[in-house]
Design a protein around this motif. Structure first.
Motif, PDB file in Angstrom:
ATOM      1  N   THR A  78       0.833  -1.216   0.000  1.00  0.00           N
ATOM      2  CA  THR A  78       0.000   0.000   0.000  1.00  0.00           C
ATOM      3  C   THR A  78       0.863   1.260   0.000  1.00  0.00           C
TER       4      THR A  78
ATOM      5  N   LYS B  52      -5.598  -9.876   6.568  1.00  0.00           N
ATOM      6  CA  LYS B  52      -5.742  -8.916   5.463  1.00  0.00           C
ATOM      7  C   LYS B  52      -4.894  -9.396   4.290  1.00  0.00           C
TER       8      LYS B  52
ATOM      9  N   ASN C 186      -4.982  -8.987   1.177  1.00  0.00           N
ATOM     10  CA  ASN C 186      -4.690  -8.065   0.076  1.00  0.00           C
ATOM     11  C   ASN C 186      -3.525  -7.135   0.401  1.00  0.00           C
TER      12      ASN C 186
END
Length: 354
Positions: free
Chosen positions: A302, A343, A345
Protein backbone atom coordinates in the motif's frame (compact mmCIF):
# COMPACT_ATOMS: atom_id res chain seq x y z
CA UNK A 1 11.66 -0.84 21.40
CA UNK A 2 13.20 -1.32 17.98
CA UNK A 3 16.60 -2.01 16.46
CA UNK A 4 18.28 0.91 14.69
CA UNK A 5 21.55 1.07 12.79
CA UNK A 6 24.00 3.30 14.61
CA UNK A 7 24.43 5.53 11.56
CA UNK A 8 20.74 6.43 11.89
CA UNK A 9 20.92 7.20 15.63
CA UNK A 10 20.71 10.85 16.67
CA UNK A 11 21.23 12.68 19.94
CA UNK A 12 18.19 12.60 22.18
CA UNK A 13 17.15 9.03 21.41
CA UNK A 14 16.55 6.76 24.41
CA UNK A 15 18.54 3.53 24.75
CA UNK A 16 16.19 0.58 25.29
CA UNK A 17 18.63 -2.27 26.00
CA UNK A 18 21.88 -2.46 27.98
CA UNK A 19 25.09 -2.49 25.96
CA UNK A 20 27.90 -4.67 27.32
CA UNK A 21 31.62 -4.83 26.68
CA UNK A 22 33.30 -8.09 25.66
CA UNK A 23 34.25 -8.53 29.33
CA UNK A 24 30.61 -8.35 30.42
CA UNK A 25 30.67 -4.84 31.85
CA UNK A 26 27.81 -2.45 31.09
CA UNK A 27 29.01 0.28 28.74
CA UNK A 28 25.65 2.05 28.56
CA UNK A 29 22.53 1.24 30.54
CA UNK A 30 19.04 1.20 29.11
CA UNK A 31 17.10 4.40 29.73
CA UNK A 32 20.11 6.62 28.95
CA UNK A 33 19.49 9.59 26.67
CA UNK A 34 22.05 9.30 23.90
CA UNK A 35 24.43 12.18 23.24
CA UNK A 36 26.91 12.76 20.42
CA UNK A 37 29.68 11.66 22.82
CA UNK A 38 27.95 8.34 23.53
CA UNK A 39 27.27 7.75 19.83
CA UNK A 40 30.92 8.37 18.91
CA UNK A 41 32.00 5.97 21.66
CA UNK A 42 29.74 3.25 20.26
CA UNK A 43 31.10 3.91 16.77
CA UNK A 44 34.66 3.48 18.07
CA UNK A 45 33.67 0.04 19.38
CA UNK A 46 32.25 -0.91 15.96
CA UNK A 47 28.80 -1.52 17.43
CA UNK A 48 26.57 -1.44 14.36
CA UNK A 49 23.11 -1.33 15.94
CA UNK A 50 21.35 -0.46 19.16
CA UNK A 51 17.84 -0.75 20.54
CA UNK A 52 15.96 2.49 21.10
CA UNK A 53 12.65 3.37 22.70
CA UNK A 54 10.45 5.83 20.83
CA UNK A 55 6.85 6.65 20.07
CA UNK A 56 6.43 4.34 17.09
CA UNK A 57 7.83 1.36 19.02
CA UNK A 58 6.02 1.96 22.29
CA UNK A 59 4.83 -1.17 24.11
CA UNK A 60 6.93 -3.40 21.83
CA UNK A 61 9.01 -5.86 23.81
CA UNK A 62 11.76 -7.81 22.10
CA UNK A 63 12.50 -10.95 24.09
CA UNK A 64 15.53 -13.13 23.44
CA UNK A 65 14.96 -16.88 23.64
CA UNK A 66 17.67 -17.20 26.29
CA UNK A 67 18.24 -14.97 29.31
CA UNK A 68 20.61 -12.01 28.87
CA UNK A 69 22.73 -13.23 31.81
CA UNK A 70 23.01 -16.68 30.25
CA UNK A 71 24.10 -15.19 26.92
CA UNK A 72 26.69 -12.97 28.58
CA UNK A 73 28.01 -15.89 30.65
CA UNK A 74 28.29 -18.01 27.51
CA UNK A 75 30.23 -15.35 25.61
CA UNK A 76 32.59 -14.76 28.54
CA UNK A 77 33.17 -18.51 28.96
CA UNK A 78 33.99 -18.92 25.29
CA UNK A 79 36.22 -15.82 25.36
CA UNK A 80 38.19 -17.33 28.25
CA UNK A 81 38.44 -20.67 26.44
CA UNK A 82 39.94 -18.96 23.40
CA UNK A 83 42.39 -17.00 25.57
CA UNK A 84 43.45 -20.21 27.34
CA UNK A 85 44.10 -22.01 24.06
CA UNK A 86 46.12 -19.11 22.70
CA UNK A 87 48.20 -19.22 25.90
CA UNK A 88 48.74 -22.99 25.44
CA UNK A 89 46.52 -23.77 28.43
CA UNK A 90 43.84 -26.45 28.64
CA UNK A 91 40.16 -25.79 28.01
CA UNK A 92 38.05 -25.42 31.14
CA UNK A 93 35.50 -27.88 29.80
CA UNK A 94 33.41 -27.88 32.98
CA UNK A 95 32.59 -24.18 32.47
CA UNK A 96 31.61 -24.77 28.83
CA UNK A 97 29.47 -27.74 29.84
CA UNK A 98 27.76 -25.68 32.56
CA UNK A 99 26.86 -22.96 30.06
CA UNK A 100 25.44 -25.44 27.54
CA UNK A 101 23.44 -27.15 30.29
CA UNK A 102 21.97 -23.78 31.22
CA UNK A 103 21.05 -22.97 27.60
CA UNK A 104 19.47 -26.41 27.08
CA UNK A 105 17.48 -26.08 30.31
CA UNK A 106 16.13 -22.66 29.28
CA UNK A 107 15.16 -23.83 25.79
CA UNK A 108 13.47 -26.96 27.14
CA UNK A 109 11.35 -24.77 29.42
CA UNK A 110 10.28 -22.70 26.40
CA UNK A 111 7.44 -24.75 24.93
CA UNK A 112 6.83 -22.75 21.75
CA UNK A 113 10.17 -21.41 20.56
CA UNK A 114 10.30 -18.69 17.93
CA UNK A 115 13.80 -17.34 17.41
CA UNK A 116 14.11 -13.57 17.66
CA UNK A 117 17.80 -13.16 18.48
CA UNK A 118 18.34 -9.80 20.17
CA UNK A 119 22.06 -9.92 20.87
CA UNK A 120 24.02 -6.68 20.40
CA UNK A 121 27.65 -7.18 19.56
CA UNK A 122 30.69 -5.26 18.44
CA UNK A 123 32.50 -6.58 15.38
CA UNK A 124 35.52 -7.57 17.52
CA UNK A 125 33.47 -10.09 19.54
CA UNK A 126 31.91 -11.71 16.48
CA UNK A 127 33.58 -15.08 17.08
CA UNK A 128 32.20 -15.45 20.62
CA UNK A 129 28.71 -14.08 19.97
CA UNK A 130 28.42 -16.10 16.76
CA UNK A 131 29.38 -19.37 18.43
CA UNK A 132 26.83 -18.81 21.20
CA UNK A 133 24.11 -18.08 18.64
CA UNK A 134 25.05 -21.18 16.65
CA UNK A 135 24.71 -23.25 19.82
CA UNK A 136 21.28 -21.75 20.59
CA UNK A 137 20.01 -22.21 17.03
CA UNK A 138 21.36 -25.76 16.80
CA UNK A 139 19.68 -26.75 20.06
CA UNK A 140 16.42 -25.22 18.80
CA UNK A 141 16.64 -27.45 15.70
CA UNK A 142 17.59 -30.49 17.77
CA UNK A 143 14.68 -29.93 20.13
CA UNK A 144 12.28 -29.64 17.18
CA UNK A 145 13.67 -32.91 15.79
CA UNK A 146 12.84 -34.61 19.09
CA UNK A 147 16.35 -35.07 20.50
CA UNK A 148 16.47 -36.14 24.14
CA UNK A 149 18.17 -33.93 26.71
CA UNK A 150 21.59 -35.61 26.73
CA UNK A 151 21.74 -35.55 22.93
CA UNK A 152 20.87 -31.83 22.99
CA UNK A 153 23.76 -31.21 25.37
CA UNK A 154 26.23 -33.02 23.08
CA UNK A 155 24.86 -31.06 20.12
CA UNK A 156 25.27 -27.82 22.06
CA UNK A 157 28.91 -28.63 22.90
CA UNK A 158 29.72 -29.36 19.27
CA UNK A 159 27.96 -26.16 18.17
CA UNK A 160 29.49 -23.73 20.66
CA UNK A 161 32.97 -25.16 19.88
CA UNK A 162 32.44 -25.56 16.13
CA UNK A 163 34.87 -22.74 15.28
CA UNK A 164 37.42 -23.39 18.05
CA UNK A 165 39.94 -24.29 15.35
CA UNK A 166 40.03 -20.63 14.31
CA UNK A 167 42.31 -20.07 17.31
CA UNK A 168 45.00 -21.60 15.06
CA UNK A 169 44.30 -19.24 12.14
CA UNK A 170 46.29 -15.97 12.03
CA UNK A 171 44.32 -12.88 13.06
CA UNK A 172 45.31 -11.06 9.87
CA UNK A 173 43.34 -13.68 7.93
CA UNK A 174 40.42 -13.93 10.38
CA UNK A 175 39.93 -10.17 10.52
CA UNK A 176 40.92 -9.21 7.01
CA UNK A 177 38.44 -6.56 5.77
CA UNK A 178 38.85 -7.45 2.09
CA UNK A 179 38.67 -10.56 -0.04
CA UNK A 180 40.94 -13.43 1.00
CA UNK A 181 43.69 -14.58 -1.34
CA UNK A 182 43.62 -18.20 -2.53
CA UNK A 183 46.33 -19.31 -0.08
CA UNK A 184 44.50 -17.53 2.75
CA UNK A 185 41.28 -19.35 1.88
CA UNK A 186 43.14 -22.67 2.08
CA UNK A 187 44.46 -21.77 5.54
CA UNK A 188 40.97 -20.76 6.67
CA UNK A 189 39.53 -24.03 5.38
CA UNK A 190 41.82 -25.89 7.76
CA UNK A 191 39.99 -24.59 10.85
CA UNK A 192 37.58 -27.55 11.16
CA UNK A 193 40.54 -29.97 11.22
CA UNK A 194 42.38 -27.72 13.68
CA UNK A 195 39.28 -27.77 15.88
CA UNK A 196 39.01 -31.54 15.77
CA UNK A 197 42.66 -31.90 16.81
CA UNK A 198 42.01 -29.65 19.81
CA UNK A 199 38.80 -31.36 20.90
CA UNK A 200 40.05 -34.94 20.59
CA UNK A 201 42.40 -34.22 23.50
CA UNK A 202 39.41 -34.02 25.85
CA UNK A 203 37.81 -37.36 26.69
CA UNK A 204 34.86 -35.51 28.28
CA UNK A 205 33.81 -34.29 24.82
CA UNK A 206 31.80 -36.92 22.95
CA UNK A 207 32.92 -38.16 19.55
CA UNK A 208 29.61 -36.81 18.14
CA UNK A 209 30.54 -33.29 19.26
CA UNK A 210 34.10 -33.54 17.95
CA UNK A 211 33.07 -34.82 14.53
CA UNK A 212 30.40 -32.11 14.29
CA UNK A 213 33.13 -29.47 14.64
CA UNK A 214 35.20 -31.29 12.01
CA UNK A 215 32.40 -31.54 9.44
CA UNK A 216 30.22 -28.44 9.89
CA UNK A 217 31.37 -27.10 6.50
CA UNK A 218 30.36 -30.23 4.60
CA UNK A 219 27.41 -29.74 2.23
CA UNK A 220 24.82 -32.33 1.19
CA UNK A 221 25.65 -31.93 -2.52
CA UNK A 222 29.31 -32.78 -1.86
CA UNK A 223 30.59 -29.24 -2.41
CA UNK A 224 31.78 -28.74 1.18
CA UNK A 225 35.03 -29.45 3.01
CA UNK A 226 37.23 -31.02 4.32
CA UNK A 227 36.10 -34.36 2.83
CA UNK A 228 33.42 -33.51 0.28
CA UNK A 229 30.91 -35.83 1.97
CA UNK A 230 27.32 -36.03 0.66
CA UNK A 231 23.86 -36.32 2.19
CA UNK A 232 23.59 -38.83 5.02
CA UNK A 233 27.37 -39.38 4.93
CA UNK A 234 27.47 -36.12 6.88
CA UNK A 235 26.67 -36.67 10.58
CA UNK A 236 23.35 -35.30 11.82
CA UNK A 237 24.96 -32.83 14.22
CA UNK A 238 27.14 -31.38 11.44
CA UNK A 239 24.12 -30.93 9.14
CA UNK A 240 22.29 -29.05 11.89
CA UNK A 241 25.25 -26.83 12.79
CA UNK A 242 25.79 -26.00 9.08
CA UNK A 243 22.32 -24.42 8.93
CA UNK A 244 22.70 -22.52 12.21
CA UNK A 245 26.21 -21.36 11.31
CA UNK A 246 25.15 -20.06 7.90
CA UNK A 247 22.05 -18.27 9.17
CA UNK A 248 23.83 -16.44 11.97
CA UNK A 249 26.83 -15.55 9.79
CA UNK A 250 24.55 -14.04 7.13
CA UNK A 251 22.55 -12.00 9.67
CA UNK A 252 25.65 -10.64 11.46
CA UNK A 253 27.85 -7.67 10.67
CA UNK A 254 31.39 -8.66 9.69
CA UNK A 255 34.59 -6.70 9.18
CA UNK A 256 34.24 -7.17 5.41
CA UNK A 257 30.46 -6.81 4.90
CA UNK A 258 27.21 -5.73 6.49
CA UNK A 259 24.61 -8.24 7.55
CA UNK A 260 21.56 -9.13 5.51
CA UNK A 261 18.02 -9.14 6.87
CA UNK A 262 16.52 -12.36 8.31
CA UNK A 263 13.98 -12.63 5.48
CA UNK A 264 16.81 -12.64 2.90
CA UNK A 265 18.72 -15.25 4.91
CA UNK A 266 15.55 -17.37 5.04
CA UNK A 267 15.19 -17.08 1.25
CA UNK A 268 18.78 -18.25 0.82
CA UNK A 269 18.34 -21.28 3.10
CA UNK A 270 15.13 -22.22 1.27
CA UNK A 271 16.87 -21.99 -2.09
CA UNK A 272 19.79 -24.11 -0.86
CA UNK A 273 17.68 -26.92 0.63
CA UNK A 274 18.75 -30.20 -1.04
CA UNK A 275 21.88 -28.49 -2.42
CA UNK A 276 23.96 -27.22 0.49
CA UNK A 277 21.69 -28.16 3.37
CA UNK A 278 19.44 -30.97 4.54
CA UNK A 279 16.02 -30.02 3.16
CA UNK A 280 14.02 -31.48 6.05
CA UNK A 281 16.21 -29.78 8.63
CA UNK A 282 15.86 -26.44 6.85
CA UNK A 283 12.06 -26.82 6.99
CA UNK A 284 12.23 -27.54 10.74
CA UNK A 285 14.51 -24.56 11.30
CA UNK A 286 12.33 -22.15 9.33
CA UNK A 287 9.32 -23.18 11.41
CA UNK A 288 11.08 -21.63 14.39
CA UNK A 289 12.53 -18.47 12.84
CA UNK A 290 10.86 -15.08 12.73
CA UNK A 291 11.12 -13.96 9.11
CA UNK A 292 10.36 -10.38 10.12
CA UNK A 293 11.59 -9.94 13.71
CA UNK A 294 9.60 -7.80 16.13
CA UNK A 295 10.68 -4.16 15.81
CA UNK A 296 11.48 -4.40 12.08
CA UNK A 297 10.35 -1.49 9.88
CA UNK A 298 8.70 -2.70 6.66
CA UNK A 299 7.15 -1.22 3.54
CA UNK A 300 3.75 -2.57 2.53
CA UNK A 301 2.31 -2.90 -0.97
CA UNK A 302 0.00 0.00 0.00
CA UNK A 303 3.21 2.12 0.13
CA UNK A 304 2.61 2.63 3.85
CA UNK A 305 5.39 1.92 6.31
CA UNK A 306 4.86 -0.13 9.43
CA UNK A 307 6.68 -1.65 12.37
CA UNK A 308 6.32 -5.35 13.19
CA UNK A 309 4.77 -5.72 16.65
CA UNK A 310 4.14 -9.48 16.77
CA UNK A 311 4.49 -12.63 14.68
CA UNK A 312 1.95 -15.24 13.63
CA UNK A 313 3.39 -18.60 14.67
CA UNK A 314 2.06 -20.55 11.70
CA UNK A 315 2.26 -17.80 9.10
CA UNK A 316 5.68 -16.18 9.62
CA UNK A 317 5.61 -14.07 6.44
CA UNK A 318 2.42 -12.30 7.58
CA UNK A 319 3.07 -10.69 10.98
CA UNK A 320 1.02 -8.14 12.90
CA UNK A 321 2.15 -4.60 12.08
CA UNK A 322 1.57 -1.04 13.27
CA UNK A 323 1.22 1.59 10.53
CA UNK A 324 3.60 4.49 11.22
CA UNK A 325 3.69 6.34 7.86
CA UNK A 326 1.01 6.84 5.26
CA UNK A 327 1.45 6.22 1.53
CA UNK A 328 2.84 9.76 1.10
CA UNK A 329 5.61 9.13 3.64
CA UNK A 330 4.06 11.26 6.39
CA UNK A 331 3.96 10.04 9.99
CA UNK A 332 0.42 9.16 10.99
CA UNK A 333 -1.23 10.90 13.92
CA UNK A 334 -3.06 7.76 15.02
CA UNK A 335 -1.55 4.31 14.82
CA UNK A 336 -3.46 1.49 13.19
CA UNK A 337 -2.55 -2.15 13.82
CA UNK A 338 -3.12 -4.75 11.10
CA UNK A 339 -2.89 -8.53 11.28
CA UNK A 340 -1.58 -9.41 7.80
CA UNK A 341 -2.81 -12.97 8.24
CA UNK A 342 -6.35 -11.58 8.12
CA UNK A 343 -5.74 -8.92 5.46
CA UNK A 344 -4.62 -11.00 2.50
CA UNK A 345 -4.69 -8.07 0.08
CA UNK A 346 -1.90 -6.38 2.05
CA UNK A 347 1.63 -7.77 2.13
CA UNK A 348 5.21 -6.77 2.92
CA UNK A 349 7.25 -5.59 -0.06
CA UNK A 350 10.56 -4.95 1.65
CA UNK A 351 12.39 -4.33 4.91
CA UNK A 352 13.33 -0.68 5.42
CA UNK A 353 16.39 0.88 6.97
CA UNK A 354 14.84 3.70 8.99
Amino acid sequence: MRLVRLENVTSGMILAKDIYSCEGKILLAKGVTLTSHFIKRLQSLSIGEIYIEDEISRDIEIVDIIDDKTRMMAKQTLYQAVQDLKANKSLDFSSIQMVINRIVDELLRNKDIMVNLSDLRCVDEYTFAHSVNVAVLSIVIGKALGFHELRLRDLGIGAILHDIGKTQVPNEILNKPGKLELHEIEIMKNHPAFGYEILKEYCEISSLSRVAALMHHERVDGSGYPFGKRGSEIPEFARIIAIADTYDAMTSNRVYRKKITPNKAVEYLMSMGDYHFDHDMVKVFLNHITVFPVGTIVKLNTQEKAIVIDNNRYCPTRPIVRIIKDSKGEYVTKFQEIDLQKKLNIFIEEVCDE
